[in-house]
Design a protein around this motif. Structure first.
Motif, PDB file in Angstrom:
ATOM      1  N   VAL A 174       0.842  -1.192   0.000  1.00 48.29           N
ATOM      2  CA  VAL A 174       0.000   0.000   0.000  1.00 48.29           C
ATOM      3  C   VAL A 174       0.877   1.242   0.000  1.00 48.29           C
ATOM      4  N   MET A 175       0.544   2.185  -0.856  1.00 48.62           N
ATOM      5  CA  MET A 175       1.202   3.485  -0.900  1.00 48.62           C
ATOM      6  C   MET A 175       0.192   4.570  -0.512  1.00 48.62           C
ATOM      7  N   GLY A 176       0.701   5.787  -0.351  1.00 46.75           N
ATOM      8  CA  GLY A 176      -0.158   6.889   0.061  1.00 46.75           C
ATOM      9  C   GLY A 176      -0.097   7.163   1.549  1.00 46.75           C
ATOM     10  N   LEU A 177       0.686   6.367   2.281  1.00 45.30           N
ATOM     11  CA  LEU A 177       0.887   6.639   3.694  1.00 45.30           C
ATOM     12  C   LEU A 177       1.872   7.794   3.855  1.00 45.30           C
ATOM     13  N   VAL A 178       1.778   8.525   4.930  1.00 45.45           N
ATOM     14  CA  VAL A 178       2.648   9.677   5.157  1.00 45.45           C
ATOM     15  C   VAL A 178       4.098   9.218   5.216  1.00 45.45           C
ATOM     16  N   GLY A 179       4.945   9.880   4.440  1.00 45.45           N
ATOM     17  CA  GLY A 179       6.373   9.598   4.466  1.00 45.45           C
ATOM     18  C   GLY A 179       6.812   8.426   3.616  1.00 45.45           C
ATOM     19  N   VAL A 180       5.878   7.719   2.977  1.00 48.10           N
ATOM     20  CA  VAL A 180       6.222   6.571   2.134  1.00 48.10           C
ATOM     21  C   VAL A 180       6.020   6.984   0.684  1.00 48.10           C
ATOM     22  N   THR A 181       7.117   7.141  -0.058  1.00 43.50           N
ATOM     23  CA  THR A 181       7.026   7.745  -1.387  1.00 43.50           C
ATOM     24  C   THR A 181       7.724   6.918  -2.464  1.00 43.50           C
ATOM     25  N   PHE A 182       7.797   5.612  -2.295  1.00 42.16           N
ATOM     26  CA  PHE A 182       8.437   4.785  -3.308  1.00 42.16           C
ATOM     27  C   PHE A 182       7.614   4.819  -4.599  1.00 42.16           C
ATOM     28  N   SER A 183       8.308   4.815  -5.738  1.00 45.47           N
ATOM     29  CA  SER A 183       7.626   4.829  -7.028  1.00 45.47           C
ATOM     30  C   SER A 183       7.207   3.419  -7.429  1.00 45.47           C
ATOM     31  N   VAL A 184       6.330   3.347  -8.427  1.00 44.40           N
ATOM     32  CA  VAL A 184       5.925   2.046  -8.943  1.00 44.40           C
ATOM     33  C   VAL A 184       7.139   1.283  -9.465  1.00 44.40           C
ATOM     34  N   ASP A 185       8.046   1.987 -10.153  1.00 35.90           N
ATOM     35  CA  ASP A 185       9.244   1.325 -10.682  1.00 35.90           C
ATOM     36  C   ASP A 185      10.119   0.772  -9.559  1.00 35.90           C
ATOM     37  N   GLU A 186      10.284   1.538  -8.487  1.00 38.41           N
ATOM     38  CA  GLU A 186      11.079   1.057  -7.352  1.00 38.41           C
ATOM     39  C   GLU A 186      10.438  -0.164  -6.707  1.00 38.41           C
ATOM     40  N   LEU A 187       9.132  -0.137  -6.594  1.00 39.37           N
ATOM     41  CA  LEU A 187       8.431  -1.260  -5.978  1.00 39.37           C
ATOM     42  C   LEU A 187       8.516  -2.499  -6.862  1.00 39.37           C
ATOM     43  N   ALA A 188       8.377  -2.302  -8.166  1.00 44.44           N
ATOM     44  CA  ALA A 188       8.496  -3.434  -9.084  1.00 44.44           C
ATOM     45  C   ALA A 188       9.883  -4.040  -9.004  1.00 44.44           C
ATOM     46  N   GLU A 189      10.893  -3.204  -8.905  1.00 43.51           N
ATOM     47  CA  GLU A 189      12.277  -3.686  -8.793  1.00 43.51           C
ATOM     48  C   GLU A 189      12.464  -4.507  -7.526  1.00 43.51           C
ATOM     49  N   ALA A 190      11.732  -4.156  -6.463  1.00 38.75           N
ATOM     50  CA  ALA A 190      11.814  -4.901  -5.202  1.00 38.75           C
ATOM     51  C   ALA A 190      11.034  -6.211  -5.249  1.00 38.75           C
ATOM     52  N   GLY A 191      10.232  -6.400  -6.309  1.00 39.40           N
ATOM     53  CA  GLY A 191       9.487  -7.645  -6.458  1.00 39.40           C
ATOM     54  C   GLY A 191       7.995  -7.527  -6.270  1.00 39.40           C
ATOM     55  N   VAL A 192       7.495  -6.314  -6.047  1.00 33.02           N
ATOM     56  CA  VAL A 192       6.069  -6.101  -5.827  1.00 33.02           C
ATOM     57  C   VAL A 192       5.304  -6.299  -7.135  1.00 33.02           C
ATOM     58  N   LYS A 193       4.135  -6.897  -7.031  1.00 33.42           N
ATOM     59  CA  LYS A 193       3.279  -7.084  -8.210  1.00 33.42           C
ATOM     60  C   LYS A 193       2.123  -6.102  -8.247  1.00 33.42           C
ATOM     61  N   ARG A 194       1.550  -5.779  -7.084  1.00 30.29           N
ATOM     62  CA  ARG A 194       0.330  -4.957  -7.050  1.00 30.29           C
ATOM     63  C   ARG A 194       0.487  -3.850  -6.027  1.00 30.29           C
ATOM     64  N   VAL A 195       0.064  -2.634  -6.406  1.00 28.39           N
ATOM     65  CA  VAL A 195       0.182  -1.473  -5.524  1.00 28.39           C
ATOM     66  C   VAL A 195      -1.204  -0.874  -5.320  1.00 28.39           C
ATOM     67  N   SER A 196      -1.688  -0.885  -4.081  1.00 33.24           N
ATOM     68  CA  SER A 196      -2.955  -0.245  -3.745  1.00 33.24           C
ATOM     69  C   SER A 196      -2.678   1.036  -2.966  1.00 33.24           C
ATOM     70  N   VAL A 197      -3.732   1.821  -2.726  1.00 32.08           N
ATOM     71  CA  VAL A 197      -3.538   3.099  -2.028  1.00 32.08           C
ATOM     72  C   VAL A 197      -4.432   3.223  -0.794  1.00 32.08           C
ATOM     73  N   GLY A 198      -5.157   2.159  -0.450  1.00 37.14           N
ATOM     74  CA  GLY A 198      -5.963   2.179   0.766  1.00 37.14           C
ATOM     75  C   GLY A 198      -6.912   3.355   0.825  1.00 37.14           C
ATOM     76  N   GLY A 199      -6.991   3.981   1.977  1.00 36.88           N
ATOM     77  CA  GLY A 199      -7.870   5.125   2.164  1.00 36.88           C
ATOM     78  C   GLY A 199      -7.240   6.458   1.812  1.00 36.88           C
ATOM     79  N   SER A 200      -6.033   6.426   1.195  1.00 31.96           N
ATOM     80  CA  SER A 200      -5.310   7.692   0.999  1.00 31.96           C
ATOM     81  C   SER A 200      -5.993   8.611  -0.011  1.00 31.96           C
ATOM     82  N   MET A 201      -6.640   8.066  -1.043  1.00 33.09           N
ATOM     83  CA  MET A 201      -7.341   8.937  -1.983  1.00 33.09           C
ATOM     84  C   MET A 201      -8.571   9.560  -1.324  1.00 33.09           C
ATOM     85  N   ALA A 202      -9.237   8.796  -0.474  1.00 36.55           N
ATOM     86  CA  ALA A 202     -10.365   9.374   0.275  1.00 36.55           C
ATOM     87  C   ALA A 202      -9.871  10.497   1.181  1.00 36.55           C
TER      88      ALA A 202
END
Length: 273
Positions: free
Chosen positions: A208-236
């Protein structure tokens, strides 16, 4: 013609099988589902926090009933042709049978995925005991067999005050063996922890991204092995932030410049068509 539930499921499954990472944003009602669909996202996920805030409630396991959650899910499913995965909290009950029933109802609502977490909602004992947590995921997985539904298993340690990466990995590995299709540990502190989780399991990992202070990019997350990135309640929360800024400007300055940043009535109407 709108895609069938089976077709949405195949699309959703293929997103987890292709190279790289994809983003699954979290609308909280039909209108936000339509907006996100219009922007070209490939799947959607619901957010219990977003629903709770829209109803004037605090976020938490006791904030929503199963009926309210699934009614919101149906609203989002009906508003978009995209696959929708749901935040199903702890399955709405401690017993494995509760998880089974929740999965069955989720499938009936048109969802093609959903998450079950190991948080109890009890501040004194915030995480289900290991054996029960695994049993719950196993029961939920059994309910998914032969159904157009991808099960996500969540280990909640890091957002429930238990900053234990080893136990988090142990739980995710056990959830994988129990039949989960996707693994998810919200609140991991850094890319090293995220990579450690991805390296420790063979199923797709959601972060999950969108938390305060957590700003990794999709490319960085993919490089770490992540497949899916959600944003939880951050857009709300971002939407609520925009409302607070507009209202504060009016109350404190007596001006209305926020209107320059707002969607035009025509654009908003077009998005809801």
């Amino acid at each position: 013609m709108s895609p069938t539930q089976q077709e949405k499921y195949r699309t959703f499954k293929e997103l987890h099988e292709r190279a790289g990472a994809f983003v699954i944003p979290n609308p909280w009602n039909a209108g936000t589902a339509k907006i996100l669909t219009s922007l070209g996202f490939e799947a959607l996920a619901t957010t219990s926090a977003g629903i709770a805030f829209s109803l004037g409630r605090q976020d938490g396991l006791a904030a929503l009933t199963r009926e309210e959650t699934l009614a919101n899910c149906r609203e989002i499913v009906d508003a978009s042709d995209l696959p929708v995965s749901a935040d199903l909290e702890d399955g709405f009950g401690a017993a494995p049978e509760n998880c089974v029933e929740t999965i069955q109802w989720a499938i009936e609502a048109g969802l093609v995925g959903g998450s079950i977490e190991d948080a109890t909602g009890d501040p004194e004992n915030p995480i289900y005991d290991f054996e029960l947590a695994v049993e719950r995921i196993h029961a939920a997985s059994e309910a998914c067999q032969g159904q157009p539904f991808l099960l996500t298993a969540r280990s909640e340690n890091f957002i429930r005050g238990r900053l234990d990466l080893d136990d988090t990995i142990r739980r995710l590995q056990a959830f994988e063996r129990a039949g989960a299709d996707v693994l998810y540990a919200p609140g991991l502190p850094d890319l090293n922890a995220i990579k450690a989780v991805c390296d420790a399991v063979s199923k797709p990992v959601n972060v999950v991204m969108g938390l305060v202070g957590v700003t990794f990019s999709v490319d960085e997350l993919a490089e770490a092995g992540v497949k899916r990135v959600s944003v939880g309640g951050s857009m709300a929360r971002a939407a609520l932030g925009g409302l607070m800024e507009a209202a504060t400007e009016i109350k404190e300055r007596g001006t209305f410049t926020y209107g320059d940043r707002a969607l035009s009535n025509k654009v908003a109407n077009d998005l809801m068509s």
